[in-house]
Design an enzyme around this catalytic site. Structure first.
Site, PDB file in Angstrom:
ATOM      1  CB  THR A  11      -3.706  -5.527  -0.939  1.00 42.02           C
ATOM      2  OG1 THR A  11      -4.106  -4.712   0.168  1.00 42.02           O
ATOM      3  CG2 THR A  11      -4.942  -6.123  -1.588  1.00 42.02           C
ATOM      4  N   GLY A 110      -0.568  -0.201 -10.766  1.00 36.01           N
ATOM      5  CA  GLY A 110      -0.534   1.151 -10.228  1.00 36.01           C
ATOM      6  C   GLY A 110       0.603   1.985 -10.771  1.00 36.01           C
ATOM      7  CB  CYS A 140      -7.855  -5.346 -10.419  1.00 35.62           C
ATOM      8  SG  CYS A 140      -8.207  -3.650  -9.889  1.00 35.62           S
ATOM      9  NE  ARG A 168     -10.712  -1.255  -3.967  1.00 39.76           N
ATOM     10  CZ  ARG A 168      -9.828  -0.457  -4.561  1.00 39.76           C
ATOM     11  NH1 ARG A 168     -10.219   0.699  -5.075  1.00 39.76           N
ATOM     12  NH2 ARG A 168      -8.551  -0.812  -4.656  1.00 39.76           N
ATOM     13  CD  GLN A 301     -11.295  -4.698  -4.444  1.00 40.95           C
ATOM     14  OE1 GLN A 301     -12.196  -5.138  -5.148  1.00 40.95           O
ATOM     15  NE2 GLN A 301     -11.407  -4.592  -3.128  1.00 40.95           N
TER      16      GLN A 301
END
Length: 339
Positions: A11, A110, A140, A168, A301
């Protein structure tokens, strides 16, 4: 040319790869994948050499028509810097690999702050990243918070920040994650991790955050209250937001009042992957009550950290030492002007 490797073409990794490729002073020397996939096929179409961590899977890639250029170790030998786009918690295990290769490395939000010992936001601490071997680009949500808090603090002074993060549930392509029909407190305790994460970049800011997850894939939404050191007008605040090259205002004339409509709007604008790289602050929500500032902002994000990674690369390589110069170079190369 700065030679950039992407370890983890997912991503974030695929977006950073395209952003780096758009820059005049950088090039992608390779990307890594763990297994054949649609993303790997796109990487081939883009002309990115593909490297793999487990060479025993080379035949599987070959059967899928995906040429393998070598191992991840081979890729690192050709790179000046690697952007780690592996899933959260995995990146830390790659640190020894980067140290052995003697390559500079960037992790994503992360991972914990401690993996690099330095957390990055281009507008807040670019100069402190100059020449570093390891940097972590904050998440994000934290990126979105840092941008607007830094801008408001510089202009008016910030007493404290209180923010609710409506997150989300999963990225659009993720089919094994939810919730499907629930609002989940994440965490149920207060504060959430976002406030302390902001403090890794802006240590002087008094901030408390709360967070929940909702059944949507299209962006996060922040409800933010900032107490300022002095009374200012709404127009004063809007002027600061408009002048920021990574803060966009969703204007009332668009009639947009949801993340879905905002995502569609950005797609219709022709943005790659319908990416909102900037903070999407809803102009109608910006309000002053005494010294308190209130507003909603949408945070994409998948996208807002991408441009931060590009600036982190420049800072670490040390060739561009002025943050505004790098930010302008990044934005212009991507033909990006904030809403």
């Amino acid at each position: 040319m700065i030679k950039v490797a992407i370890n983890g073409y997912g991503t974030i990794g695929k977006r950073v790869a395209d952003a780096v490729s758009a820059q005049k002073d950088m090039e992608i020397i390779g990307v890594s994948k763990t297994k054949p996939s649609a993303e790997a096929l796109i990487a081939v179409q883009r002309g990115y050499p593909i490297y793999i961590a487990d060479m025993s899977k080379k035949d599987a890639f070959a059967k899928a028509g995906i040429p393998v250029a070598g191992s991840v170790e081979d890729m690192l030998k050709k790179a000046d810097i690697v952007v780690d786009g592996t899933p959260g918690g995995v990146g830390e295990s790659n640190k020894a690999l980067y140290e052995k290769a003697g390559v500079k490395a960037i992790w994503q939000g992360g991972e914990d702050h401690e993996v690099a010992g330095f957390s990055f936001n281009a507008h807040a601490n670019y100069k402190d990243a100059i020449g570093r071997q390891f940097v972590r680009v904050v998440s994000c949500n934290t990126t979105g918070l840092c941008r607007v808090i830094k801008a408001v603090d510089d202009a008016f002074g910030v007493v404290k920040v209180r923010a609710v993060m409506v997150r989300r549930g999963a990225d659009p392509h993720v089919v094994k994650k939810g919730p499907i029909d629930a609002v989940v407190l994440d965490p149920p305790t207060i504060p959430s991790h976002h406030g302390p994460d902001v403090n890794t970049v802006l240590p002087h800011i008094d901030i408390v955050t709360m967070a929940m997850i909702v059944p949507t894939t299209q962006m996060h939404m922040h409800a933010i209250t900032i107490e300022l050191k002095k009374e200012v007008s709404r127009d004063d605040v809007l002027a600061v937001m408009r002048s920021h090259n990574r803060i966009g205002l969703v204007q009332p004339k668009t009639a947009i009042k949801s993340t879905a409509e905002l995502k569609e709007y950005v797609m219709d604008m022709g943005r790659p992957r319908s990416d909102l790289w900037e903070n999407g602050i809803f102009e109608a929500s910006v309000n002053m009550v005494g010294k308190e500032l209130f507003f909603f902002q949408a945070i994409h994000q998948e996208a807002d950290v991408v441009i931060e990674n590009v600036d982190a690369i420049r800072a670490m390589m040390g060739e561009v030492r002025d943050p505004e110069t790098s930010i302008r170079m990044t934005n212009e190369a991507m033909q990006f002007t904030a809403l």
